[in-house]
Scaffold this active site. Structure first.
Site, mmCIF file in Angstrom:
data_model
loop_
_atom_site.group_PDB
_atom_site.id
_atom_site.type_symbol
_atom_site.label_atom_id
_atom_site.label_comp_id
_atom_site.label_asym_id
_atom_site.label_seq_id
_atom_site.Cartn_x
_atom_site.Cartn_y
_atom_site.Cartn_z
ATOM 1 N N LYS A 122 0.860 -1.185 0.000
ATOM 2 C CA LYS A 122 0.000 0.000 0.000
ATOM 3 C C LYS A 122 0.891 1.228 0.000
ATOM 4 O O LYS A 122 2.009 1.191 0.530
ATOM 5 C CB LYS A 122 -0.896 0.022 1.248
HETATM 6 P P1 NAD Z 1 -13.255 7.829 -2.810
HETATM 7 O O1 NAD Z 1 -12.260 8.853 -2.420
HETATM 8 O O2 NAD Z 1 -13.646 7.710 -4.238
HETATM 9 O O3 NAD Z 1 -14.631 8.050 -1.985
HETATM 10 C C1 NAD Z 1 -14.679 8.145 -0.593
HETATM 11 C C2 NAD Z 1 -16.091 8.587 -0.181
HETATM 12 O O4 NAD Z 1 -16.157 8.627 1.240
HETATM 13 C C3 NAD Z 1 -16.485 9.966 -0.673
HETATM 14 O O5 NAD Z 1 -17.852 9.961 -1.051
HETATM 15 C C4 NAD Z 1 -16.294 10.853 0.547
HETATM 16 O O6 NAD Z 1 -17.111 12.002 0.525
HETATM 17 C C5 NAD Z 1 -16.705 9.874 1.625
HETATM 18 N N1 NAD Z 1 -16.190 10.236 2.950
HETATM 19 C C6 NAD Z 1 -14.938 10.659 3.269
HETATM 20 N N2 NAD Z 1 -14.870 10.921 4.583
HETATM 21 C C7 NAD Z 1 -16.086 10.628 5.096
HETATM 22 C C8 NAD Z 1 -16.635 10.676 6.387
HETATM 23 N N3 NAD Z 1 -15.911 11.105 7.432
HETATM 24 N N4 NAD Z 1 -17.924 10.283 6.550
HETATM 25 C C9 NAD Z 1 -18.654 9.871 5.489
HETATM 26 N N5 NAD Z 1 -18.186 9.792 4.240
HETATM 27 C C10 NAD Z 1 -16.922 10.179 4.054
HETATM 28 O O7 NAD Z 1 -12.705 6.457 -2.225
HETATM 29 P P2 NAD Z 1 -13.061 4.988 -2.704
HETATM 30 O O8 NAD Z 1 -12.094 4.593 -3.744
HETATM 31 O O9 NAD Z 1 -14.517 4.891 -2.963
HETATM 32 O O10 NAD Z 1 -12.677 4.162 -1.402
HETATM 33 C C11 NAD Z 1 -13.570 4.024 -0.309
HETATM 34 C C12 NAD Z 1 -13.062 2.908 0.585
HETATM 35 O O11 NAD Z 1 -12.997 1.694 -0.167
HETATM 36 C C13 NAD Z 1 -11.661 3.088 1.162
HETATM 37 O O12 NAD Z 1 -11.623 2.464 2.420
HETATM 38 C C14 NAD Z 1 -10.790 2.321 0.183
HETATM 39 O O13 NAD Z 1 -9.578 1.901 0.767
HETATM 40 C C15 NAD Z 1 -11.697 1.160 -0.129
HETATM 41 N N6 NAD Z 1 -11.399 0.472 -1.380
HETATM 42 C C16 NAD Z 1 -11.406 1.127 -2.571
HETATM 43 C C17 NAD Z 1 -11.159 0.423 -3.740
HETATM 44 C C18 NAD Z 1 -11.238 1.072 -5.098
HETATM 45 O O14 NAD Z 1 -11.082 0.362 -6.106
HETATM 46 N N7 NAD Z 1 -11.495 2.360 -5.190
HETATM 47 C C19 NAD Z 1 -10.850 -0.945 -3.682
HETATM 48 C C20 NAD Z 1 -10.841 -1.570 -2.441
HETATM 49 C C21 NAD Z 1 -11.122 -0.855 -1.299
#
Ligand code: NAD
Length: 430
Positions: A122
């Site tokens: 990571k």
């Molecule tokens: P992103 O940045 O696209 O979206 C994050 C979302 O969370 C946004 O809508 C933001 O407004 C919201 N957010 C942030 N802080 C917040 C809070 N305090 N309360 C409520 N909402 C809040 O990120 P993502 O890629 O969608 O990732 C989200 C999660 O999924 C993370 O934990 C990431 O590690 C995990 N993840 C992502 C992927 C991927 O392919 N993008 C894959 C595996 C895991």
């Protein structure tokens, strides 16, 4: 085989309380428990306990106002016994070394659980991308790539997007790496399709989450139309989960992002929410639904709760207020160990992150494979292969849990830790 004794608090020591556990310690706790059930040797446990390599870099960036800012960035490679390191890069103010370390460990186990030929890594940069211009983000991404480039490689370590980063970030990383080492599209995944990215990668994580929901509903012999879903986070994972799950017939009753949430008991029109989001940049303010806070969303009366924003959203305190009968972990580590205990006591099923959000890394694997072969798959092929792997991963996990009488998270770690442990022994690391 001996039971773990070296540096192993898990087998004998009482579990630390939540406030004492950092994110990496709580992932370690799950690993120790599995190691104990699997009778892994103390030497294997010692290797899994720490990262193989950790790079910490100072990243000087000239900002648009001509002032110099120095950011801190990391790349943590946890374990590469099963293949090159794989894992996203997070741009977030709280992306500190301990969090990145925990996420790298989760990647090792996620790749092993899905039987992908990768280890876990990571990356993270402590910054607030929402307050930076595109030119500043471009310069920061290039500085980061330059500083960690020596530990990357198509057969060594392949980054991908995560919170705060996206396909554009990957295009900058690929370009910065290529300027130094030669054109190498397979050095990152999650790139724009025009630069060798895979069809279906952007939606892959959300598609995987929705597939897990579908499989779990089928296992429960429930019709998706009767299942009310609340989703926290409306970024890549949350918004695609909402879209695909609603296409599958689930009733999405609440969604939220950092600015707030919305609720409609009869079900939201996800296409309309998306149209609003495209204009407003948030779900908050959407008319035709009741405004709610993020705290209220977690406690709302629903059937499935999908935390898809930050880690540690559900802890030992607010877990007592969760009304859902299943928590589907879209985000990484959204439920703390104490939260998990409370939910388990209250008979709430938790489908673990290392299965539920593995769709992204699975399609990243397809992207890497396509880049190596200089070949393009159709969207249909990507989605079919993803569905096949998610469905079999889900079935394997649930049947292991049923056979061993363990919770899904424990079963997921048992399968994954067992695979990594075997690879460590076969490779002769110990
Ligand atoms: P992103 O940045 O696209 O979206 C994050 C979302 O969370 C946004 O809508 C933001 O407004 C919201 N957010 C942030 N802080 C917040 C809070 N305090 N309360 C409520 N909402 C809040 O990120 P993502 O890629 O969608 O990732 C989200 C999660 O999924 C993370 O934990 C990431 O590690 C995990 N993840 C992502 C992927 C991927 O392919 N993008 C894959 C595996 C895991």
């Amino acid at each position: 085989m001996t039971t773990p004794t070296m540096n192993a608090p898990a087998s004998t020591a009482p579990a630390p309380t939540e406030s004492q556990l950092s994110p990496s310690e709580s992932v370690l706790q799950s690993m120790y428990e599995s190691a104990k059930r699997l009778h892994l040797s103390a030497e294997v446990v010692a290797l899994l306990r720490t990262s193989w390599r950790e790079v910490r870099a100072q990243l000087p960036v000239r900002m648009d106002d001509r002032k110099l800012r120095i950011f801190e960035g990391y790349r943590v490679q946890h374990n590469g016994a099963r293949g090159p390191y794989k894992g996203g890069v997070r741009f977030h103010p709280k992306a500190d070394l301990d969090e990145v370390r925990a996420l790298a460990m989760l990647m090792t186990y996620k790749c092993a659980l899905m039987d992908l030929p990768f280890g876990g890594a990571k990356g993270g940069v402590m910054c607030d991308p929402a307050r930076m211009s595109q030119t500043e983000l471009n310069r920061l991404t290039r500085a980061y790539t330059q500083h960690i480039g020596m530990v990357l490689g198509i057969n060594r370590d392949i980054p991908a997007p995560d919170m705060g980063t996206n396909a554009q970030t990957m295009a900058w990383m690929m370009d910065a790496y290529g300027q130094r080492y030669g054109y190498t599209p397979g050095i990152v995944t999650g790139k724009p399709v025009e630069l060798g990215g895979s069809q279906g990668r952007e939606q892959a994580t959300g598609r995987g989450v929705a597939l897990c929901m579908r499989e779990y509903a089928a296992l429960e012999k429930q019709n998706p139309a009767d299942i009310r879903v609340a989703i926290q986070g409306y970024g890549n994972v949350g918004s695609w989960t909402a879209r695909i799950a609603s296409q599958q017939g689930f009733k999405i009753i609440a969604v939220s992002d950092v600015k707030g949430g919305i609720y409609k008991a009869g079900g939201l029109d996800v296409a309309e929410v998306n149209r609003w989001f495209a204009v407003a940049g948030s779900v908050a303010g959407f008319t035709g639904a009741t405004p709610i806070t993020n705290e209220q969303l977690l406690e709302i009366d629903c059937d499935y709760l999908v935390p898809a924003a930050l880690g540690e959203a559900i802890d030992g305190t607010n877990a007592r207020e969760v009304k859902a009968r299943a928590v589907i972990e879209g985000a990484n580590h959204p439920v703390t160990l104490a939260g998990d205990e409370v939910l388990s006591r209250r008979k709430v099923t938790v489908l673990p992150d290392i299965l539920v959000n593995a769709g992204g890394v699975t399609v990243s694997y397809f992207e890497w494979t396509q880049n190596i072969q200089q070949f393009r798959w159709s969207l249909e092929r990507v989605n079919d292969e993803l569905e096949r792997r998610m469905v079999s991963g889900f079935a394997e996990l649930m049947s292991r849990a049923a056979k061993d009488g363990t919770r899904p998270r424990q079963a997921a770690f048992d399968i994954a830790v067992e695979r990594v442990g075997k690879a460590i022994l076969l490779r002769g690391f110990v």
